[in-house]
Scaffold this motif. Sequence first.
Motif, PDB file in Angstrom:
ATOM      1  N   ALA A  14      52.729  12.247  19.950  1.00  0.00           N
ATOM      2  CA  ALA A  14      53.496  12.386  21.192  1.00  0.00           C
ATOM      3  C   ALA A  14      53.761  11.031  21.836  1.00  0.00           C
ATOM      4  O   ALA A  14      54.881  10.748  22.286  1.00  0.00           O
ATOM      5  N   LEU A  15      52.747  10.171  21.881  1.00  0.00           N
ATOM      6  CA  LEU A  15      52.940   8.860  22.500  1.00  0.00           C
ATOM      7  C   LEU A  15      53.839   7.960  21.661  1.00  0.00           C
ATOM      8  O   LEU A  15      54.593   7.153  22.200  1.00  0.00           O
ATOM      9  N   ALA A  16      53.773   8.083  20.355  1.00  0.00           N
ATOM     10  CA  ALA A  16      54.667   7.288  19.505  1.00  0.00           C
ATOM     11  C   ALA A  16      56.120   7.702  19.715  1.00  0.00           C
ATOM     12  O   ALA A  16      57.029   6.865  19.681  1.00  0.00           O
ATOM     13  N   GLN A  19      57.612   6.171  23.054  1.00  0.00           N
ATOM     14  CA  GLN A  19      57.887   4.746  23.133  1.00  0.00           C
ATOM     15  C   GLN A  19      59.365   4.473  22.942  1.00  0.00           C
ATOM     16  O   GLN A  19      60.042   5.153  22.179  1.00  0.00           O
ATOM     17  N   SER A  20      59.835   3.439  23.623  1.00  0.00           N
ATOM     18  CA  SER A  20      61.247   3.094  23.503  1.00  0.00           C
ATOM     19  C   SER A  20      61.484   2.382  22.186  1.00  0.00           C
ATOM     20  O   SER A  20      60.620   1.676  21.679  1.00  0.00           O
ATOM     21  N   GLY A  21      62.675   2.584  21.646  1.00  0.00           N
ATOM     22  CA  GLY A  21      63.018   1.968  20.371  1.00  0.00           C
ATOM     23  C   GLY A  21      63.234   0.480  20.529  1.00  0.00           C
ATOM     24  O   GLY A  21      63.706   0.005  21.555  1.00  0.00           O
ATOM     25  N   VAL A  49      51.673   0.564  29.412  1.00  0.00           N
ATOM     26  CA  VAL A  49      50.570   1.536  29.426  1.00  0.00           C
ATOM     27  C   VAL A  49      50.642   2.437  28.198  1.00  0.00           C
ATOM     28  O   VAL A  49      49.633   2.660  27.519  1.00  0.00           O
ATOM     29  N   ILE A  50      51.831   2.947  27.894  1.00  0.00           N
ATOM     30  CA  ILE A  50      52.001   3.820  26.730  1.00  0.00           C
ATOM     31  C   ILE A  50      51.675   3.063  25.444  1.00  0.00           C
ATOM     32  O   ILE A  50      51.024   3.598  24.545  1.00  0.00           O
ATOM     33  N   SER A  51      52.076   1.808  25.366  1.00  0.00           N
ATOM     34  CA  SER A  51      51.797   1.006  24.179  1.00  0.00           C
ATOM     35  C   SER A  51      50.297   0.782  23.999  1.00  0.00           C
ATOM     36  O   SER A  51      49.774   0.886  22.881  1.00  0.00           O
ATOM     37  N   LEU A  57      44.451   4.965  20.800  1.00  0.00           N
ATOM     38  CA  LEU A  57      44.366   6.206  20.035  1.00  0.00           C
ATOM     39  C   LEU A  57      44.463   5.963  18.539  1.00  0.00           C
ATOM     40  O   LEU A  57      43.822   6.657  17.751  1.00  0.00           O
ATOM     41  N   GLY A  58      45.238   4.971  18.145  1.00  0.00           N
ATOM     42  CA  GLY A  58      45.315   4.618  16.729  1.00  0.00           C
ATOM     43  C   GLY A  58      43.983   4.119  16.197  1.00  0.00           C
ATOM     44  O   GLY A  58      43.562   4.477  15.099  1.00  0.00           O
TER      45      GLY A  58
END
Length: 70
Positions: A14-16, A19-21, A49-51, A57-58
């Motif tokens: 979901a987080l991936a 993320q913006s392209g 934050v998302i990154s 998580l990775g």
Amino acid sequence: MQIVLMIVSILLIALALLQSGKAESASNAITGGNDSLFANRKERGGELVISRITLGLGIVFFIICLIIGF
């Protein structure tokens, strides 16, 4: 432990997707347009934050996979 792995993997997917392209358009990705490849593009605010959460998580996913594997 498999349930935790499933939850982490779903959150990671979901987080991936959130993320913006990095490519400006699909044609640049196909034709190899690299005009802004080395431009300074810093992530700010929510994107940062998302990154960072995705990175965390990775790492957790990798560690859990190693634990389950052994």
